[in-house]
Design a protein around this motif. Structure first.
Motif, PDB file in Angstrom:
ATOM      1  N   SER A   1       0.823  -1.212   0.000  1.00  0.00           N
ATOM      2  CA  SER A   1       0.000   0.000   0.000  1.00  0.00           C
ATOM      3  C   SER A   1       0.859   1.264   0.000  1.00  0.00           C
ATOM      4  CB  SER A   1      -0.979   0.001   1.177  1.00  0.00           C
ATOM      5  OG  SER A   1      -0.282  -0.059   2.400  1.00  0.00           O
ATOM      6  N   GLU A   2       2.109   1.179   0.487  1.00  0.00           N
ATOM      7  CA  GLU A   2       2.993   2.350   0.475  1.00  0.00           C
ATOM      8  C   GLU A   2       3.394   2.724  -0.950  1.00  0.00           C
ATOM      9  OE1 GLU A   2       4.371  -0.649   2.251  1.00  0.00           O
ATOM     10  OE2 GLU A   2       2.810  -0.082   3.664  1.00  0.00           O
TER      11      GLU A   2
ATOM     12  N   HIS B   1      -1.883   7.704   0.544  1.00  0.00           N
ATOM     13  CA  HIS B   1      -1.686   6.254   0.477  1.00  0.00           C
ATOM     14  C   HIS B   1      -2.996   5.579   0.857  1.00  0.00           C
ATOM     15  CE1 HIS B   1       2.563   6.300  -0.344  1.00  0.00           C
ATOM     16  NE2 HIS B   1       2.708   7.245   0.582  1.00  0.00           N
TER      17      HIS B   1
ATOM     18  N   TYR C   1       1.389   2.912  -3.446  1.00  0.00           N
ATOM     19  CA  TYR C   1       0.209   3.397  -4.162  1.00  0.00           C
ATOM     20  C   TYR C   1      -0.355   4.612  -3.454  1.00  0.00           C
ATOM     21  CZ  TYR C   1      -4.710   3.643  -5.548  1.00  0.00           C
ATOM     22  OH  TYR C   1      -5.935   4.083  -5.983  1.00  0.00           O
ATOM     23  N   ALA C   2      -0.701   5.622  -4.244  1.00  0.00           N
ATOM     24  CA  ALA C   2      -1.368   6.798  -3.687  1.00  0.00           C
ATOM     25  C   ALA C   2      -2.374   7.295  -4.713  1.00  0.00           C
ATOM     26  CB  ALA C   2      -0.360   7.885  -3.357  1.00  0.00           C
TER      27      ALA C   2
END
Length: 186
Positions: free
Chosen positions: A48-49, A57, A51-52
């Motif tokens: 998840s880090e 995030h 992807y933003a």
């Protein structure tokens, strides 16, 4: 040979990923005449880090429950006459339509309607088919009915199909078709 690549955030269980690859394979088979073994589905997972969206995030959305399992739980509760458990699977505005009935919205209506038809009825399942259509999950349960008429005579082998619509993890609609009236008339 179709190859499908899907990018997902980490956090989905192996069972959820298996459901996703099966669903993607089925989607390809709706259009491409390839056998399942010729369709390759690859999932690429990202932390998840990595992807933003909108500078934020994000965590992956929780996977939806398997709609077939929702239907199975409902049908098992109904067969056991555990109406409280069955009600937990139903959505607001739930409707069910059985052969020869108007839409019913309460399980008690179904129980009352069936009292004069048979002493009991149970189902043997030949299969469940699930798909997504028009914003809802659609599950078909198919098989045969067996039970006992009001006079104690047993019956079996009566075909049925139940169609369910599931939205927001709850059953919204149940439509039932069966050959009970035709068999009973014989």
């Amino acid at each position: 040979m179709p190859i499908v690549e899907a990018h997902i955030l980490e956090g989905y269980s192996p069972t959820e990923k298996s459901r996703l690859t099966t669903a993607l394979t089925d989607a390809i088979r709706f259009v491409v005449p390839a056998p399942d073994e010729a369709i390759t589905v690859m999932l690429h997972e990202y932390p998840s880090e990595a992807y933003a969206r909108g500078g934020q995030h994000r965590k992956p959305a929780p996977a939806l429950p398997d709609p077939t399992q929702i239907v199975r739980a409902y049908l098992a509760a109904m067969e056991a006459r555990d109406l409280d458990t069955a009600k937990t699977t139903l959505g607001v505005g739930f409707q069910m339509v059985f052969p020869g009935t108007r839409p019913m919205t309460e399980l008690s209506e179904l129980i009352d309607w069936s009292k004069g038809r048979y002493r009991f009825v149970k189902k043997t399942y030949d299969g469940f088919d699930a798909l997504h259509s028009g914003g809802v999950a659609v599950v078909y349960a198919r098989g045969t009915l067996y039970g006992e008429w009001m006079d104690g005579t047993p019956f079996e082998g009566i075909r049925f199909i139940d169609r369910f619509e599931i939205a927001r993890d709850k059953i919204q609609r149940q439509d039932v078709w069966n050959d009970m009236a035709e068999v009973r008339a014989q």
